[in-house]
Design an enzyme around this catalytic site. Structure first.
Site, short mmCIF file in Angstrom:
data_model
loop_
_atom_site.label_atom_id
_atom_site.label_comp_id
_atom_site.label_asym_id
_atom_site.label_seq_id
_atom_site.Cartn_x
_atom_site.Cartn_y
_atom_site.Cartn_z
N LYS A 56 19.90 -38.38 -6.71
CA LYS A 56 19.11 -38.00 -7.90
C LYS A 56 19.98 -37.88 -9.14
O LYS A 56 19.52 -38.12 -10.27
CB LYS A 56 18.35 -36.70 -7.64
CG LYS A 56 17.05 -36.90 -6.86
CD LYS A 56 17.30 -37.62 -5.57
CE LYS A 56 16.12 -37.99 -4.76
NZ LYS A 56 16.50 -38.69 -3.51
N HIS A 440 -2.30 -28.84 -22.51
CA HIS A 440 -2.30 -30.08 -23.29
C HIS A 440 -1.20 -30.04 -24.34
O HIS A 440 -1.01 -29.03 -25.00
CB HIS A 440 -3.66 -30.25 -23.98
CG HIS A 440 -3.73 -31.45 -24.87
ND1 HIS A 440 -3.90 -32.72 -24.38
CD2 HIS A 440 -3.62 -31.56 -26.22
CE1 HIS A 440 -3.92 -33.57 -25.40
NE2 HIS A 440 -3.76 -32.89 -26.53
#
Length: 461
Positions: A56, A440
């Site tokens: 990773k 959002h």
């Protein structure tokens, strides 16, 4: 001969200090148990030293390289001059060293854990011998992990390497063939392509990432083609020749491929050979230790966890199983988590994140007419558009019942697996999730929008 009469005894004797082994130890001491933790190499095992963490780290360097290439379209005028593999490796090794030091300190702080250095071998049902010294355990937990597999007759060496060698390479090849289109193969393909390598994947099964939902597979292969990663699927490998110039790979249909080197990424095998398991009466199948659903081997007080137990080979599965066994030994009767409900992430570009049943598997279990699906395209998600990624969220539910599968693809979508695994494991209905608020603009909204649509009240669709 080891003197078993004077052997040091522990409540739990753990053979293997990787993810499953040290998780067992840490949870056990929280429960007031004494632990002997045997490790022949370094604490942390494959995941920390030559698996999850280093790969990773490479993928993050690869992501930065891609960002540099694409920066101009975002109004940031930088250029990618080169990949300094020496510095990449230093960065990677620094991450490993830091995590290793932290783990050593954590284990050392737990006075009830005794770390026993050396290669252990099971002897009978309550003893492990390490370098000639016998240690006894009222309970034994086997956590000996896995190794990079190869194919019968395919020797590793020279320009034919496994992920172990790939993680320590001090150069970047011009071209590479990757044998295997599963998780390990596509992650290295992703890294090397970002580093400028000409990559070809050879996968004998009909598709890349063949264990994934068919919709995810289709989108993933399209994304890899768009990136210029070539792949051959549906025809098996026959052999490889190597010389000073590189490798020549031949498939069973006679087709050939040439490159600087070949990475063998055909999965990982269990480390169980010559460790006394069969002699102790354990059931071994193709190298794996067979247990019941509560991870007991059926012999004495011997348990097994992690990659040596058949199923998905994931570090977090090892952690969970280690915690489970410690609690089982302590009499807490922990809840079993089935493999199908363990979250899985493929950290390529794009990422794949899944939990639960694929559409095909769900239909096989519950019936074709008892399954409903819903897809939400990331094109409708503001944050995904900002990031410049495409992809989707696919939900699988029982008709008039809970969500039994969540499958996602797109840049950084692995970060959404947390909520997804709660939805599946807590058997949530679409209507349950639809009433929750998703911030959002986030990619997490895509998960919320998919559930709104499946609940019959789509907001943006």
């Amino acid at each position: 001969m080891a003197d078993q009469a004077t052997a040091q005894e522990f409540d739990i004797l753990v053979l293997g200090g990787g993810s499953g082994g040290y998780a067992t130890a840490l949870r056990a001491v929280q429960l007031g148990l004494t632990v002997g933790l045997i490790e022949k190499g370094k604490l942390g095992g494959t995941c920390l030293h030559n698996g999850c963490i280093p790969t990773k780290a490479l993928l993050h360097s690869a992501e930065l390289a891609d960002h540099a290439r694409d920066s101009a379209k975002y109004g940031v005028n930088v250029s990618l001059d080169s990949i300094d593999i020496s510095t990449v490796n230093s960065y990677k090794d620094g991450i490993i060293a830091g995590k290793y030091k932290g783990l050593q300190g954590l284990i050392k702080s737990k006075k009830a854990i005794t770390v026993i250095e050396g290669e252990g071998k099971l002897q009978g049902t309550d003893t492990v011998v390490v370098n000639g010294t016998a240690y006894k355990g009222k309970n034994i937990v086997l956590a000996t992990g896995s190794y990079s597999r190869t194919l019968p007759g395919l020797e590793i060496g020279g320009k034919v390497i496994t992920s172990d060698e790939a993680l320590t390479m001090d150069f970047i090849p011009k071209s590479a063939i990757i044998l295997g289109g599963g998780v390990i193969g596509v992650e290295f393909a992703s890294v090397w392509k970002s580093f400028g390598v000409d990559v070809t994947i050879i996968e004998g099964l009909p598709s890349l990432v063949p264990n994934e939902d068919a919709t995810i597979v289709k989108n993933f292969e399209r994304a890899f083609k768009k990136r210029g990663i070539r792949f051959s699927t549906g025809t098996f490998f026959q052999g490889v020749e190597q010389n000073n110039d590189g490798v020549k790979v031949t498939l069973v249909d006679g087709k050939t491929f040439e490159a600087d080197l070949m990475l063998v990424a055909v999965g990982r095998g269990p480390v169980t050979a010559n460790l006394g398991y069969e002699e102790a009466g354990l059931t071994i199948d193709r190298g794996f230790v067979i247990t019941n659903e509560r991870l007991h081997t059926g012999v004495g007080n011997i348990y097994a966890v992690g990659d040596i137990v058949p199923g998905v080979q994931l570090a977090h599965r090892g952690y969970q199983q280690g915690i489970f066994v410690a609690e089982e030994i302590a009499g807490l009767k922990p809840v079993v988590v089935e493999d199908v409900n363990i979250p899985k992430v493929t950290y390529s570009e794009p990422e794949i994140a899944t939990v639960g049943y694929t559409e095909k598997a769900a239909k096989a279990k519950f019936g074709d007419d008892q399954i409903e699906t819903q897809e939400y395209n990331l094109a409708g998600n503001g944050k995904s558009s900002i990031l410049g990624t495409s992809g989707l969220v696919k939900l699988v539910r029982q008709k008039d019942g809970p969500v039994v599968g969540v499958h996602m693809i797109g840049s950084r979508m692995g970060e959404q697996i947390g909520e997804a695994q709660l939805i599946v494991n807590w058997e949530a209905y679409p209507e349950d999730v639809a009433q929750l608020v998703h911030a959002h603009p986030t990619q997490n909204e895509a998960l919320g929008e998919a559930h709104l649509a499946l609940a019959g009240k789509p907001l943006h669709g």
